[in-house]
Enzyme design. Structure first.
Site, PDB file in Angstrom:
ATOM      1  N   LYS A 211       4.619  -7.042   6.938  1.00  0.00           N
ATOM      2  CA  LYS A 211       3.804  -5.538   6.499  1.00  0.00           C
ATOM      3  C   LYS A 211       3.332  -5.013   8.190  1.00  0.00           C
ATOM      4  O   LYS A 211       2.828  -5.819   8.945  1.00  0.00           O
ATOM      5  CB  LYS A 211       2.099  -5.547   5.884  1.00  0.00           C
ATOM      6  CG  LYS A 211       1.733  -4.513   5.627  1.00  0.00           C
ATOM      7  CD  LYS A 211       0.097  -3.965   4.572  1.00  0.00           C
ATOM      8  CE  LYS A 211      -0.479  -3.578   4.691  1.00  0.00           C
ATOM      9  NZ  LYS A 211      -1.771  -3.592   3.435  1.00  0.00           N
ATOM     10  N   LYS A 266       6.913  -2.857   4.866  1.00  0.00           N
ATOM     11  CA  LYS A 266       6.044  -1.838   4.854  1.00  0.00           C
ATOM     12  C   LYS A 266       5.422  -1.253   6.067  1.00  0.00           C
ATOM     13  O   LYS A 266       5.090  -2.418   6.879  1.00  0.00           O
ATOM     14  CB  LYS A 266       4.827  -2.144   3.940  1.00  0.00           C
ATOM     15  CG  LYS A 266       3.855  -0.977   3.484  1.00  0.00           C
ATOM     16  CD  LYS A 266       2.614  -1.153   3.086  1.00  0.00           C
ATOM     17  CE  LYS A 266       1.654  -0.586   2.948  1.00  0.00           C
ATOM     18  NZ  LYS A 266       0.874  -1.317   2.242  1.00  0.00           N
TER      19      LYS A 266
HETATM   20  C1  PBG Z   1      -3.736  -2.636   1.173  1.00  0.00           C
HETATM   21  C2  PBG Z   1      -2.915  -1.375   1.294  1.00  0.00           C
HETATM   22  C3  PBG Z   1      -2.598  -0.612   1.233  1.00  0.00           C
HETATM   23  C4  PBG Z   1      -1.173   0.105   1.011  1.00  0.00           C
HETATM   24  C5  PBG Z   1      -1.506  -0.853   0.269  1.00  0.00           C
HETATM   25  N1  PBG Z   1      -1.780  -1.701   0.331  1.00  0.00           N
HETATM   26  C6  PBG Z   1      -3.616  -0.443   2.847  1.00  0.00           C
HETATM   27  C7  PBG Z   1      -3.456  -0.726   4.460  1.00  0.00           C
HETATM   28  O1  PBG Z   1      -2.965  -2.631   4.047  1.00  0.00           O
HETATM   29  O2  PBG Z   1      -4.375  -0.479   5.037  1.00  0.00           O
HETATM   30  C8  PBG Z   1      -1.167   1.116   1.510  1.00  0.00           C
HETATM   31  C9  PBG Z   1      -0.450   2.261   0.655  1.00  0.00           C
HETATM   32  C10 PBG Z   1      -0.048   3.547   1.568  1.00  0.00           C
HETATM   33  O3  PBG Z   1      -0.563   3.863   2.773  1.00  0.00           O
HETATM   34  O4  PBG Z   1       0.736   4.365   0.401  1.00  0.00           O
HETATM   35  N2  PBG Z   1      -4.997  -3.347  -0.128  1.00  0.00           N
END
Ligand code: PBG
Length: 341
Positions: A211, A266
């Protein structure tokens, strides 16, 4: 000297890839990649303390649901053939450790119980496992100093203890899959141990393994009312996008060694190289998250008439699949299911 003109229409063999593109049925016959609603996951938001669903300006078509509108939406998705949802909660009360994330009466736990009774095994109900929606400082973990102070960082191991509690609360409430998204080192192992100790040996872990600290999560933070106090960022725990598969695979292999059942990359579109590399290296399902900013860019350009929404939406999801994702989390799930039912 005479130059001979070579014509490609001569009667020697020449490669003609266009032959297989000459009709729609021929193109369908030889297409390598197919999108299927069964492989899409709808991310859904449920917010505590509202009477009517709230639209999210930066995510057109996506709502902050009330517990009841969430139930209606999930039933509708199930009827359309969607197989899975990923649940995110927006609590009324936020605190320094995100305690609503593991409170048995917290908004996500209550909704998980509703959904388990409404759709049962017709739908795979997944829960995002993190605290950024639940903390008053907006970080994905517990801080080791005052919020907003430049020397403060997220305390990895104190956060793991919270994650273990969240996993058990979500599983107790009926989550079939928990999805840790906080990028703490060791999170999958701690969550697996906590689930097993509580008797939830059948609850799976979908690890957000690779991520990135992306600028594409902006609309999501509107959806969950999350802002980092002091305007900080998540670069001290999410991956640096200057780094490729080498670091991503380190994360993926660590998560698999700790018990991840599925791994995720991601965001998706700017990370197709990472999806392809992970797919080539692992023997578990690979998911990709087509995130809020990717969806918002598509919607904004289409609303201006600059691109054709349906064509580009299909092209983008197909590209993510073609790169190697088995499963795609996307806010386009309902659109895709309706367009193809
Ligand atoms: C963290 C989380 C995020 C997203 C999914 N889980 C936000 C982040 O890491 O700042 C982002 C998903 C998206 O942008 O659609 N709980």
């Amino acid at each position: 000297m005479r130059i001979r003109c070579v014509t490609v229409t001569g009667n020697f063999p020449v490669s003609r890839p266009r032959r297989l593109r000459s009709s729609a049925s021929l193109r369908d016959l030889v297409a390598e990649t197919h999108l299927d609603v069964r492989h899409l996951v709808a991310p859904l938001f449920v917010r505590e303390g509202i009477d009517t669903p709230q639209p999210i300006a930066s995510l057109p078509g996506v709502m902050q649901h009330t517990p009841q509108s969430l139930r209606d939406e999930v039933r509708h998705l199930a009827d359309l053939g969607v197989r899975a949802v990923m649940l995110f909660g927006v609590p009324l009360i936020k605190d320094s450790i995100g305690s609503q994330a593991f409170d048995p009466e917290g908004i996500v736990q209550a909704s998980l119980r509703d959904l388990a009774s409404d759709v049962g095994d017709r739908m795979v109900v997944m829960a995002d496992l993190c605290v950024d929606e639940y903390t008053d400082h907006g970080h994905c973990g517990v801080l080791d100093g005052p919020a907003g102070d430049p020397h403060t960082s997220v305390d990895n191991d104190a956060t793991l203890e919270i994650y273990g509690r969240i996993a058990v609360a979500q599983a107790d409430a009926g989550a079939q899959v928990v999805a840790p998204s906080g990028m703490m080192d060791g999170q999958v192992g701690v969550i697996r141990a906590a689930l097993d100790a509580a008797g939830h040996t059948n609850v799976s872990i979908l690890a957000y393994s690779a991520k990135y600290a992306s600028g594409l999560y902006g609309p999501f933070r509107d959806a969950v009312d999350c802002a980092i106090v002091g305007g900080g960022d998540r670069k001290a725990y999410q991956q640096d996008w200057r780094n490729g598969a080498r670091e991503a695979l380190l994360e993926v292999h660590a998560d698999l060694a700790q018990g991840a059942d599925m791994v995720m990359v991601k965001p998706a579109l700017a990370y197709l190289d990472i999806i392809a590399a992970v797919r080539a290296q692992v023997n578990v399902p690979v998911a990709a998250y087509h995130v809020s900013g990717e969806y918002a860019m598509l919607k904004a350009a289409a609303a201006n008439g600059w691109i054709d929404h349906d064509v580009v939406a299909t092209e983008h999801l197909t590209a993510i699949k073609r790169a190697g994702a088995d499963v795609i989390l996307t806010y386009l799930t309902r659109w895709f299911a309706e367009a193809n039912s």
